[in-house]
Design a protein around this motif. Structure first.
Motif, PDB file in Angstrom:
ATOM      1  N   LEU A  54       0.810  -1.206   0.000  1.00  0.00           N
ATOM      2  CA  LEU A  54       0.000   0.000   0.000  1.00  0.00           C
ATOM      3  C   LEU A  54       0.848   1.263   0.000  1.00  0.00           C
ATOM      4  CD1 LEU A  54      -2.847  -1.175   2.377  1.00  0.00           C
ATOM      5  CD2 LEU A  54      -2.704  -1.284  -0.103  1.00  0.00           C
ATOM      6  N   PHE A  55       2.012   1.225   0.629  1.00  0.00           N
ATOM      7  CA  PHE A  55       2.950   2.335   0.477  1.00  0.00           C
ATOM      8  C   PHE A  55       3.529   2.254  -0.939  1.00  0.00           C
ATOM      9  CE2 PHE A  55       2.424   2.677   4.903  1.00  0.00           C
ATOM     10  CZ  PHE A  55       3.026   3.850   5.356  1.00  0.00           C
ATOM     11  N   PRO A  56       3.804   3.387  -1.566  1.00  0.00           N
ATOM     12  CA  PRO A  56       4.250   3.375  -2.975  1.00  0.00           C
ATOM     13  C   PRO A  56       5.730   3.029  -3.131  1.00  0.00           C
ATOM     14  CG  PRO A  56       4.062   5.632  -2.203  1.00  0.00           C
ATOM     15  CD  PRO A  56       3.540   4.767  -1.090  1.00  0.00           C
ATOM     16  N   ILE A  57       6.124   1.866  -2.571  1.00  0.00           N
ATOM     17  CA  ILE A  57       7.553   1.509  -2.582  1.00  0.00           C
ATOM     18  C   ILE A  57       7.799   0.102  -3.121  1.00  0.00           C
ATOM     19  CG2 ILE A  57       8.135   3.083  -0.688  1.00  0.00           C
ATOM     20  CD1 ILE A  57       7.997   0.694   1.215  1.00  0.00           C
ATOM     21  N   SER A  58       6.794  -0.538  -3.694  1.00  0.00           N
ATOM     22  CA  SER A  58       6.890  -1.843  -4.347  1.00  0.00           C
ATOM     23  C   SER A  58       7.016  -3.013  -3.382  1.00  0.00           C
ATOM     24  CB  SER A  58       8.054  -1.903  -5.340  1.00  0.00           C
ATOM     25  OG  SER A  58       8.139  -3.197  -5.927  1.00  0.00           O
ATOM     26  N   SER A  59       5.923  -3.711  -3.169  1.00  0.00           N
ATOM     27  CA  SER A  59       5.942  -4.883  -2.292  1.00  0.00           C
ATOM     28  C   SER A  59       6.716  -6.032  -2.929  1.00  0.00           C
ATOM     29  CB  SER A  59       4.515  -5.331  -1.967  1.00  0.00           C
ATOM     30  OG  SER A  59       3.837  -5.758  -3.138  1.00  0.00           O
ATOM     31  N   LEU A  60       6.509  -6.261  -4.229  1.00  0.00           N
ATOM     32  CA  LEU A  60       7.217  -7.356  -4.893  1.00  0.00           C
ATOM     33  C   LEU A  60       8.715  -7.098  -4.900  1.00  0.00           C
ATOM     34  CD1 LEU A  60       4.906  -8.167  -7.943  1.00  0.00           C
ATOM     35  CD2 LEU A  60       5.211  -9.483  -5.846  1.00  0.00           C
ATOM     36  N   GLY A  61       9.096  -5.854  -5.139  1.00  0.00           N
ATOM     37  CA  GLY A  61      10.516  -5.513  -5.130  1.00  0.00           C
ATOM     38  C   GLY A  61      11.159  -5.804  -3.787  1.00  0.00           C
ATOM     39  N   HIS A  62      10.493  -5.399  -2.714  1.00  0.00           N
ATOM     40  CA  HIS A  62      11.043  -5.640  -1.376  1.00  0.00           C
ATOM     41  C   HIS A  62      11.017  -7.119  -1.009  1.00  0.00           C
ATOM     42  CE1 HIS A  62      10.819  -1.301  -0.973  1.00  0.00           C
ATOM     43  NE2 HIS A  62      11.472  -1.390   0.160  1.00  0.00           N
ATOM     44  N   SER A  63       9.981  -7.828  -1.464  1.00  0.00           N
ATOM     45  CA  SER A  63       9.881  -9.254  -1.147  1.00  0.00           C
ATOM     46  C   SER A  63      10.977 -10.071  -1.815  1.00  0.00           C
ATOM     47  CB  SER A  63       8.511  -9.791  -1.580  1.00  0.00           C
ATOM     48  OG  SER A  63       7.477  -9.196  -0.830  1.00  0.00           O
ATOM     49  N   VAL A  64      11.543  -9.541  -2.882  1.00  0.00           N
ATOM     50  CA  VAL A  64      12.663 -10.212  -3.546  1.00  0.00           C
ATOM     51  C   VAL A  64      13.997  -9.708  -3.009  1.00  0.00           C
ATOM     52  CG1 VAL A  64      13.848 -10.569  -5.746  1.00  0.00           C
ATOM     53  CG2 VAL A  64      11.361 -10.664  -5.647  1.00  0.00           C
ATOM     54  N   LEU A  65      14.113  -8.395  -2.805  1.00  0.00           N
ATOM     55  CA  LEU A  65      15.391  -7.809  -2.392  1.00  0.00           C
ATOM     56  C   LEU A  65      15.766  -8.189  -0.961  1.00  0.00           C
ATOM     57  CD1 LEU A  65      15.196  -4.216  -3.928  1.00  0.00           C
ATOM     58  CD2 LEU A  65      16.729  -6.077  -4.599  1.00  0.00           C
ATOM     59  N   ILE A  66      14.806  -8.165  -0.042  1.00  0.00           N
ATOM     60  CA  ILE A  66      15.131  -8.449   1.366  1.00  0.00           C
ATOM     61  C   ILE A  66      15.697  -9.856   1.546  1.00  0.00           C
ATOM     62  CG2 ILE A  66      14.163  -8.712   3.680  1.00  0.00           C
ATOM     63  CD1 ILE A  66      14.588  -5.811   2.781  1.00  0.00           C
ATOM     64  N   PRO A  67      15.059 -10.920   1.009  1.00  0.00           N
ATOM     65  CA  PRO A  67      15.674 -12.250   1.125  1.00  0.00           C
ATOM     66  C   PRO A  67      17.049 -12.328   0.482  1.00  0.00           C
ATOM     67  CG  PRO A  67      13.364 -12.453   0.510  1.00  0.00           C
ATOM     68  CD  PRO A  67      13.712 -10.999   0.396  1.00  0.00           C
ATOM     69  N   ALA A  68      17.225 -11.646  -0.656  1.00  0.00           N
ATOM     70  CA  ALA A  68      18.526 -11.668  -1.331  1.00  0.00           C
ATOM     71  C   ALA A  68      19.588 -10.978  -0.491  1.00  0.00           C
ATOM     72  CB  ALA A  68      18.415 -11.003  -2.709  1.00  0.00           C
ATOM     73  N   GLY A  73       9.730  -3.995  -8.379  1.00  0.00           N
ATOM     74  CA  GLY A  73      10.525  -2.786  -8.187  1.00  0.00           C
ATOM     75  C   GLY A  73       9.702  -1.544  -8.460  1.00  0.00           C
ATOM     76  N   PHE A  74       8.731  -1.672  -9.354  1.00  0.00           N
ATOM     77  CA  PHE A  74       7.769  -0.600  -9.582  1.00  0.00           C
ATOM     78  C   PHE A  74       6.562  -0.842  -8.690  1.00  0.00           C
ATOM     79  CE2 PHE A  74      10.169  -0.064 -13.520  1.00  0.00           C
ATOM     80  CZ  PHE A  74      10.200   1.326 -13.636  1.00  0.00           C
ATOM     81  N   SER A  75       6.096   0.195  -8.045  1.00  0.00           N
ATOM     82  CA  SER A  75       4.990   0.073  -7.103  1.00  0.00           C
ATOM     83  C   SER A  75       3.646   0.253  -7.792  1.00  0.00           C
ATOM     84  CB  SER A  75       5.133   1.128  -5.994  1.00  0.00           C
ATOM     85  OG  SER A  75       3.932   1.285  -5.276  1.00  0.00           O
ATOM     86  N   ARG A  76       2.727  -0.699  -7.562  1.00  0.00           N
ATOM     87  CA  ARG A  76       1.383  -0.551  -8.114  1.00  0.00           C
ATOM     88  C   ARG A  76       0.702   0.675  -7.536  1.00  0.00           C
ATOM     89  NH1 ARG A  76      -3.370  -0.444  -7.297  1.00  0.00           N
ATOM     90  NH2 ARG A  76      -2.899  -0.533  -5.094  1.00  0.00           N
ATOM     91  N   THR A  77       0.775   0.821  -6.216  1.00  0.00           N
ATOM     92  CA  THR A  77       0.175   1.991  -5.576  1.00  0.00           C
ATOM     93  C   THR A  77       0.804   3.273  -6.099  1.00  0.00           C
ATOM     94  OG1 THR A  77      -0.327   0.751  -3.553  1.00  0.00           O
ATOM     95  CG2 THR A  77      -0.262   3.145  -3.383  1.00  0.00           C
ATOM     96  N   GLY A  78       2.132   3.284  -6.173  1.00  0.00           N
ATOM     97  CA  GLY A  78       2.830   4.485  -6.630  1.00  0.00           C
ATOM     98  C   GLY A  78       2.467   4.854  -8.053  1.00  0.00           C
ATOM     99  N   MET A  79       2.444   3.854  -8.948  1.00  0.00           N
ATOM    100  CA  MET A  79       2.159   4.132 -10.352  1.00  0.00           C
ATOM    101  C   MET A  79       0.703   4.563 -10.560  1.00  0.00           C
ATOM    102  SD  MET A  79       4.989   3.878 -11.983  1.00  0.00           S
ATOM    103  CE  MET A  79       5.667   4.628 -10.474  1.00  0.00           C
ATOM    104  N   THR A  80      -0.239   3.960  -9.837  1.00  0.00           N
ATOM    105  CA  THR A  80      -1.640   4.341 -10.023  1.00  0.00           C
ATOM    106  C   THR A  80      -1.934   5.704  -9.391  1.00  0.00           C
ATOM    107  OG1 THR A  80      -2.199   2.941  -8.111  1.00  0.00           O
ATOM    108  CG2 THR A  80      -2.546   2.012 -10.300  1.00  0.00           C
ATOM    109  N   ILE A  81      -1.306   6.000  -8.263  1.00  0.00           N
ATOM    110  CA  ILE A  81      -1.466   7.346  -7.694  1.00  0.00           C
ATOM    111  C   ILE A  81      -0.847   8.376  -8.635  1.00  0.00           C
ATOM    112  CG2 ILE A  81      -0.757   8.902  -5.833  1.00  0.00           C
ATOM    113  CD1 ILE A  81      -1.062   6.635  -3.879  1.00  0.00           C
ATOM    114  N   ALA A  82       0.333   8.071  -9.158  1.00  0.00           N
ATOM    115  CA  ALA A  82       0.981   8.977 -10.107  1.00  0.00           C
ATOM    116  C   ALA A  82       0.094   9.180 -11.336  1.00  0.00           C
ATOM    117  CB  ALA A  82       2.339   8.416 -10.521  1.00  0.00           C
TER     118      ALA A  82
END
Length: 282
Positions: free
Chosen positions: A19-33, A180-189
């Motif tokens: 929900l924050f415009p910072i990409s959940s999928l991006g963080h879900s991949v980057l944090i484990p890595a 890496g691209f946020s759904r919330t961020g892109m739709t708000i933008a």
């Protein structure tokens, strides 16, 4: 295998970052890595785990906006019965605008599912996409040609959007298919570009999230039960944690966007993406 500790971290992270415009999928991949977790992030089982946490977020959104959804569904059914969408029928128009905005990402998600899935194992590419996400958010704020009145949301203004503007928001949502691209961020933008206020753009973004997330869940959640790589226990724990953080996030963000902008999130994405890329290269 996803452990219970990992499930808690990923669940809380997903509900927050979806929900924050910072990409959940991006963080879900980057944090484990970045933490060195031994997870196959491109496997069907891991993706299904993420989809289940997304489903939890969608249920929270549905519960949070349940009155709106009753009005929207009633409006759409009314328009079908009358065979027309009356301009004064606010919630019928909002419902059809959401449907139109959902179509682009739905089509592209199906057509390029495998190629997008392959990106889940490319943490460096995702870090770069997170940087671009931040640049896009900042660019939209900088390029806005005129100030739009902020404050309490107005459903009439959402209903007054043209079909072309709803398609533009839908196209913007397509970028979020790339981790890496946020759904919330892109739709708000996208909403800001069409002339919506931050508050109305955020509200439309949250309403738009529900059908696209549910659609993904219908397609992918069954894989969770068909693959033993991820246990049902950790998946349920992750989903519960995701729901809690999503609820807190939506309450905060609806108040936040009454008076504030995307700029702080844009800065975070650029800094976090650069740091992640630096760490991954070491």
């Amino acid at each position: 295998m996803v452990s219970y500790v990992q499930a808690v971290i990923l669940g809380l992270l997903q509900g927050f970052s979806e929900l924050f415009p910072i990409s959940s999928l991006g963080h879900s991949v980057l944090i484990p890595a970045l933490l060195g977790w031994n997870l196959d992030q491109s496997s069907d089982a891991f993706l299904s785990f993420l989809v289940l946490t997304h489903l939890s977020t969608a249920l929270v959104l549905l519960g949070f906006f349940w009155r709106d959804w009753v009005a929207i569904v009633s409006g759409v059914l009314r328009s079908l019965a009358e065979r027309q969408i009356k301009k004064e029928d606010t919630y019928a128009r909002i419902g059809w605008l959401i449907i139109v905005s959902t179509i682009p990402a739905g089509i592209l998600g199906i057509l390029f599912e495998q190629r997008l899935k392959d990106l889940f194992s490319a943490a460096d590419i995702i870090a770069g996409a997170l940087i671009l996400n931040g640049i896009a958010l900042y660019g939209v704020e900088w390029l806005r040609s005129h100030a739009t009145t902020e404050g309490a949301y107005d459903d009439r203004k959402l209903a007054d959007m043209s079909w072309g503007k709803s398609i533009l928001i839908g196209v913007a949502q397509c970028l979020a298919l790339i981790p890496g691209f946020s759904r919330t961020g892109m739709t708000i933008a996208g909403g800001l570009v069409t002339g919506l206020s931050h508050d109305n753009a955020a509200r439309y973004s949250f309403l738009l999230a529900t059908p696209i997330i549910f659609a993904a869940a219908v397609l992918k959640v069954p894989d969770l039960f068909a693959d033993g790589a991820v246990g049902l226990g950790p998946a349920v724990v992750g989903a519960v944690c995701s729901g809690v953080s999503a609820y807190l996030s939506v309450r905060f963000l609806l108040k936040y966007f009454e008076t504030r902008t995307l700029t702080p999130f844009a800065i975070y994405c650029v800094v976090a993406g650069c740091l992640a890329m630096l760490v991954l290269k070491l």
